[in-house]
Write an enzyme that holds these catalytic residues in place. Structure first.
Site, PDB file in Angstrom:
ATOM      1  CG  ASP A   1     -79.224  -1.224   6.972  1.00  0.00           C
ATOM      2  OD1 ASP A   1     -79.264  -0.050   7.383  1.00  0.00           O
ATOM      3  OD2 ASP A   1     -80.232  -1.943   6.889  1.00  0.00           O
TER       4      ASP A   1
ATOM      5  CG  ASP B   1     -74.659   1.857  16.313  1.00  0.00           C
ATOM      6  OD1 ASP B   1     -75.804   1.687  16.748  1.00  0.00           O
ATOM      7  OD2 ASP B   1     -74.377   1.742  15.120  1.00  0.00           O
TER       8      ASP B   1
ATOM      9  CG  ASP C   1     -69.796  -0.224  13.068  1.00  0.00           C
ATOM     10  OD1 ASP C   1     -70.455  -0.628  14.045  1.00  0.00           O
ATOM     11  OD2 ASP C   1     -69.859  -0.760  11.952  1.00  0.00           O
TER      12      ASP C   1
END
Length: 360
Positions: free
Chosen positions: A334, A180, A142
């Site tokens: 989240d 991601d 991330d």
């Protein structure tokens, strides 16, 4: 994360204790406060399936396969708690989540990841079901944002993915590889080393002989230039994978994902197939413009959302869509995007109940 996050916030510690704790790899996991799971312990609630429950492997590696419903998932355990607390109506609503298959996110260290993968696949095999696992441990995960963490170095990641693959032991599994990671690489995060690690991971997982591998490719509203995405997929080893994944942990509608996925597929040699995360896209994204809603990112725990189409490997609506999956577990946060919201990956029963009650 910067758009389609796989859970949103700092997943490294809390996700292991709570999300993966929900896997039930320990005894007593149905209690209110389950202890840290032991990767060596076994699943409960697993009974042998009837003969013939496992479908033969077709050209599409997922086609017709029944998907694994985790008997120790957080929604299952919550149903047990609420039933015991005389909250029958809430428990019944939550079964819309508890009774459906969802992916399990794997991010432990090299010393335990193989045992955890083995435990999940062992349980799934007793049910004659196909588990979906999310490999989520890329270095600088991330890019240091909400779900920061991951392996400490490229070498550690290579050891980790090999330990992960070691737990497969020639049993069927679908792996969503590093949500991601590609989109962040396109944006300039760990670009060269990340593509190399993803390509290596694809090769290692496919060498098991039984893993179907889907590289995460973001979502239609993140990297909108499909040729850029296609190039990144090629650099990440898509030619050795079974396809790519879209909409992981996001809310974009299935038709929009199908259209985008076909464009990415058309731009990629071999026209690879793809899977779509439909877990929370029943109402689509929150209407309006701007990057925030109620002081937090629009993609992070938005209000008023609905569960999406039930997971399926048969009725996907398009020949290039191998499956509709619940990759993000509905009801897991989240991230701490607003005051009072739990950390990323933590089970959030109130949000889960809202999703379930709003959905048919």
């Amino acid at each position: 994360m910067a758009n389609a996050v796989a859970g949103g916030g700092a997943r490294a510690a809390v996700m292991l204790a709570l999300t993966l704790g929900g896997l039930g790899l320990v005894s007593g996991c149905g209690k209110e406060d389950p202890p840290e799971p032991s990767a060596a312990a076994s699943y409960r609630n697993c009974a042998p399936a009837s003969a013939g429950a496992q479908a033969a492997a077709p050209a599409n590696p997922l086609a017709g396969r029944p998907l694994f419903v985790d008997p120790n998932g957080p929604a299952v355990l919550q149903v047990e708690r609420w039933t015991g607390q005389q909250r029958a109506a809430d428990a019944a609503s939550l079964r819309k989540i508890a009774d459906r298959p969802a992916a399990l996110w794997i991010s432990d260290g090299p010393g335990t990841v193989g045992a955890r993968v083995d435990a999940v696949l062992t349980c799934a095999a007793t049910q004659g079901q196909l588990p979906v696992l999310v490999a989520y441990n890329i270095p600088n995960r991330d890019c240091g944002k909400y779900s920061s963490g991951g392996a400490a170095s490229p070498d550690e990641y290579k050891a980790w993915i090999r330990a992960f693959a070691g737990g497969v032991r020639n049993r069927p599994v679908a792996v969503i590889l590093e949500p991601d990671a590609i989109a962040h690489a396109v944006e300039g995060c760990e670009t060269e080393s990340r593509y190399s690690l993803l390509s290596d991971a694809v090769a290692v997982l496919k060498a098991t002989g039984s893993a179907a591998v889907y590289l995460d490719a973001g979502n239609p509203r993140w990297i909108t230039d499909v040729r850029t995405v296609a190039t990144a997929l090629q650099r990440s080893g898509i030619d050795g994978a079974d396809g790519f994944a879209l909409n992981v942990a996001n809310f974009i509608t299935t038709p929009e994902n199908v259209a985008y996925g076909k464009q990415v597929s058309d731009a990629t040699p071999g026209k690879p197939h793809f899977v779509i995360d439909t877990s929370r896209n029943g109402a689509g994204p929150v209407d309006g413009t701007g990057d925030e809603i109620d002081g937090g990112p629009r993609w992070c725990n938005p209000p008023g959302r609905l569960l999406g189409a039930a997971p399926t490997t048969t009725n996907t609506g398009d020949t290039r869509v191998d499956a509709l999956l619940w990759i993000k577990r509905p009801g897991e946060s989240d991230g701490t995007c607003r005051a009072g919201e739990p950390p990323a990956g933590q089970w959030w029963p109130e949000y889960a109940l809202d999703l379930a009650q709003r959905s048919h």
